[in-house]
Design an enzyme around this catalytic site. Structure first.
Site, PDB file in Angstrom:
ATOM      1  N   ASP A  42       0.835  -1.207   0.000  1.00 47.90           N
ATOM      2  CA  ASP A  42       0.000   0.000   0.000  1.00 47.90           C
ATOM      3  C   ASP A  42       0.866   1.252   0.000  1.00 47.90           C
ATOM      4  O   ASP A  42       0.362   2.371  -0.081  1.00 47.90           O
ATOM      5  CB  ASP A  42      -1.001   0.008   1.148  1.00 47.90           C
ATOM      6  CG  ASP A  42      -0.368  -0.129   2.519  1.00 47.90           C
ATOM      7  OD1 ASP A  42       0.869  -0.204   2.608  1.00 47.90           O
ATOM      8  OD2 ASP A  42      -1.122  -0.173   3.513  1.00 47.90           O
ATOM      9  N   SER A  43       2.185   1.045   0.011  1.00 48.85           N
ATOM     10  CA  SER A  43       3.128   2.144  -0.212  1.00 48.85           C
ATOM     11  C   SER A  43       2.949   2.734  -1.604  1.00 48.85           C
ATOM     12  O   SER A  43       3.473   3.815  -1.894  1.00 48.85           O
ATOM     13  CB  SER A  43       4.565   1.656  -0.031  1.00 48.85           C
ATOM     14  OG  SER A  43       4.799   0.468  -0.780  1.00 48.85           O
ATOM     15  N   ASP A  80      -0.989  -6.078  -0.395  1.00 47.31           N
ATOM     16  CA  ASP A  80      -1.447  -5.481   0.865  1.00 47.31           C
ATOM     17  C   ASP A  80      -2.957  -5.293   0.889  1.00 47.31           C
ATOM     18  O   ASP A  80      -3.569  -4.856  -0.090  1.00 47.31           O
ATOM     19  CB  ASP A  80      -0.793  -4.115   1.073  1.00 47.31           C
ATOM     20  CG  ASP A  80       0.487  -4.191   1.870  1.00 47.31           C
ATOM     21  OD1 ASP A  80       0.734  -5.231   2.513  1.00 47.31           O
ATOM     22  OD2 ASP A  80       1.257  -3.212   1.850  1.00 47.31           O
ATOM     23  N   LYS A 109      -1.282  -9.466   2.554  1.00 50.37           N
ATOM     24  CA  LYS A 109      -0.583  -9.070   3.774  1.00 50.37           C
ATOM     25  C   LYS A 109      -1.484  -8.160   4.598  1.00 50.37           C
ATOM     26  O   LYS A 109      -2.117  -7.252   4.046  1.00 50.37           O
ATOM     27  CB  LYS A 109       0.733  -8.352   3.465  1.00 50.37           C
ATOM     28  CG  LYS A 109       1.496  -7.920   4.738  1.00 50.37           C
ATOM     29  CD  LYS A 109       2.920  -7.493   4.426  1.00 50.37           C
ATOM     30  CE  LYS A 109       3.016  -6.182   3.697  1.00 50.37           C
ATOM     31  NZ  LYS A 109       2.485  -5.036   4.504  1.00 50.37           N
ATOM     32  N   GLU A 111      -1.834  -5.871   8.240  1.00 52.15           N
ATOM     33  CA  GLU A 111      -1.149  -5.233   9.362  1.00 52.15           C
ATOM     34  C   GLU A 111      -1.877  -5.540  10.672  1.00 52.15           C
ATOM     35  O   GLU A 111      -3.064  -5.262  10.804  1.00 52.15           O
ATOM     36  CB  GLU A 111      -1.065  -3.722   9.145  1.00 52.15           C
ATOM     37  CG  GLU A 111      -0.190  -3.334   7.964  1.00 52.15           C
ATOM     38  CD  GLU A 111       0.066  -1.841   7.889  1.00 52.15           C
ATOM     39  OE1 GLU A 111      -0.269  -1.126   8.850  1.00 52.15           O
ATOM     40  OE2 GLU A 111       0.589  -1.387   6.857  1.00 52.15           O
ATOM     41  N   GLU A 178       8.694  -5.038  10.940  1.00 55.03           N
ATOM     42  CA  GLU A 178       9.188  -3.737  10.496  1.00 55.03           C
ATOM     43  C   GLU A 178       9.628  -2.866  11.662  1.00 55.03           C
ATOM     44  O   GLU A 178       8.878  -2.663  12.621  1.00 55.03           O
ATOM     45  CB  GLU A 178       8.116  -2.993   9.692  1.00 55.03           C
ATOM     46  CG  GLU A 178       8.593  -1.623   9.193  1.00 55.03           C
ATOM     47  CD  GLU A 178       7.656  -0.974   8.200  1.00 55.03           C
ATOM     48  OE1 GLU A 178       7.958   0.162   7.780  1.00 55.03           O
ATOM     49  OE2 GLU A 178       6.639  -1.587   7.829  1.00 55.03           O
TER      50      GLU A 178
END
Length: 257
Positions: A42-43, A80, A109, A111, A178
């Protein structure tokens, strides 16, 4: 590569290389390299859309970037789940994850684990492989008071250790760690039966991930944990300036062009 290979790499002591990608052009390049797996992060919100954080990323963006990357590579793709897509209930999360797999992802992925354990379990039981993301989770940056290293205190480290254990229990096949202390990442990696992928978490993780534009020196963003393998920004600017100069001087196009 498959989800089973992540555990096999860990068992055999073979490191996993992961890199972000958001478009077919770079995907075709990566497909010709030794990189093991691709993350459609999502970057993309910042790298491709010019936003200041990952928060604006939408599931539609993620699906389109996933489709573009899949059109350029046969490598294993993790995509993401963007902000809040796993916090609106099991049905919505399943629908969003399904869109990413239908677009070409092999896994998603997510979070954090706390507070959404049942969502993760349901996705795994539905045939959707899940990679967890712990430590500095960018979607939570406002709750963290900024993009800061996590797990520095004994209490904070214990919480991340607990969450890592829970990620394995709910069925995640691997996890990103991270911006946590190296010794904490080492402990989690040694204690966990699933592979750990580090970013700013030290060399003892089972693998590493970097943003493509950062490691190629194209973004101008260079935190301590990023190593630039190419001065891409200068190379691209110089090439464009040379092109502009040759156009202005009527050198291009020449007879060969």
């Amino acid at each position: 590569m498959t989800t089973l290979d992540f555990s096999a790499y860990k068992r055999d002591g073979k490191k996993i290389s992961m890199i972000t990608c958001y478009d077919s052009t770079f995907a075709k390049i990566i497909d010709q390299t030794d990189i093991d797996t691709i993350l459609i992060g999502d970057s993309c919100s910042m790298v491709m859309h010019g936003e200041s954080t990952t928060i604006p990323a939408k599931i539609e963006w993620m699906a389109e970037h996933t489709r573009s990357v899949r059109n350029g590579t046969s490598k294993f793709i993790v995509a993401d789940m963007p902000f809040l897509t796993t916090r609106k209930g099991i049905d919505y999360a399943t629908d969003c994850a399904g869109k990413l797999l239908q677009a070409g992802a092999n896994a998603v992925k997510i979070e954090g684990v706390f507070g959404q354990e049942e969502v993760l379990r349901h996705l795994v039981m539905s045939g959707i492989p899940v990679m967890a993301h712990l430590g500095l989770t960018p979607q939570f940056y406002q709750a963290f008071g900024g993009h800061k290293m996590q797990g520095k205190t004994e209490q904070a480290a214990a919480k991340i250790m607990e969450e890592a254990k829970l990620a394995e229990e709910v069925g995640c096949f691997s996890m990103v760690l991270e911006c946590i202390p190296h010794d904490l990442a080492t402990k989690i990696t040694q204690a966990s039966g699933i592979a750990t992928i580090g970013i700013g978490a030290g060399v003892n993780c089972d693998g590493q991930v970097l943003v493509l534009q950062d490691m190629l020196g194209m973004s101008g963003f260079k935190p301590k944990f990023v190593k630039q393998y190419l001065q891409g920004l200068d190379l691209i600017k110089n090439a464009m300036n040379q092109y502009a100069h040759e156009v202005s001087e009527s050198v291009f196009p020449g007879e060969a062009n």
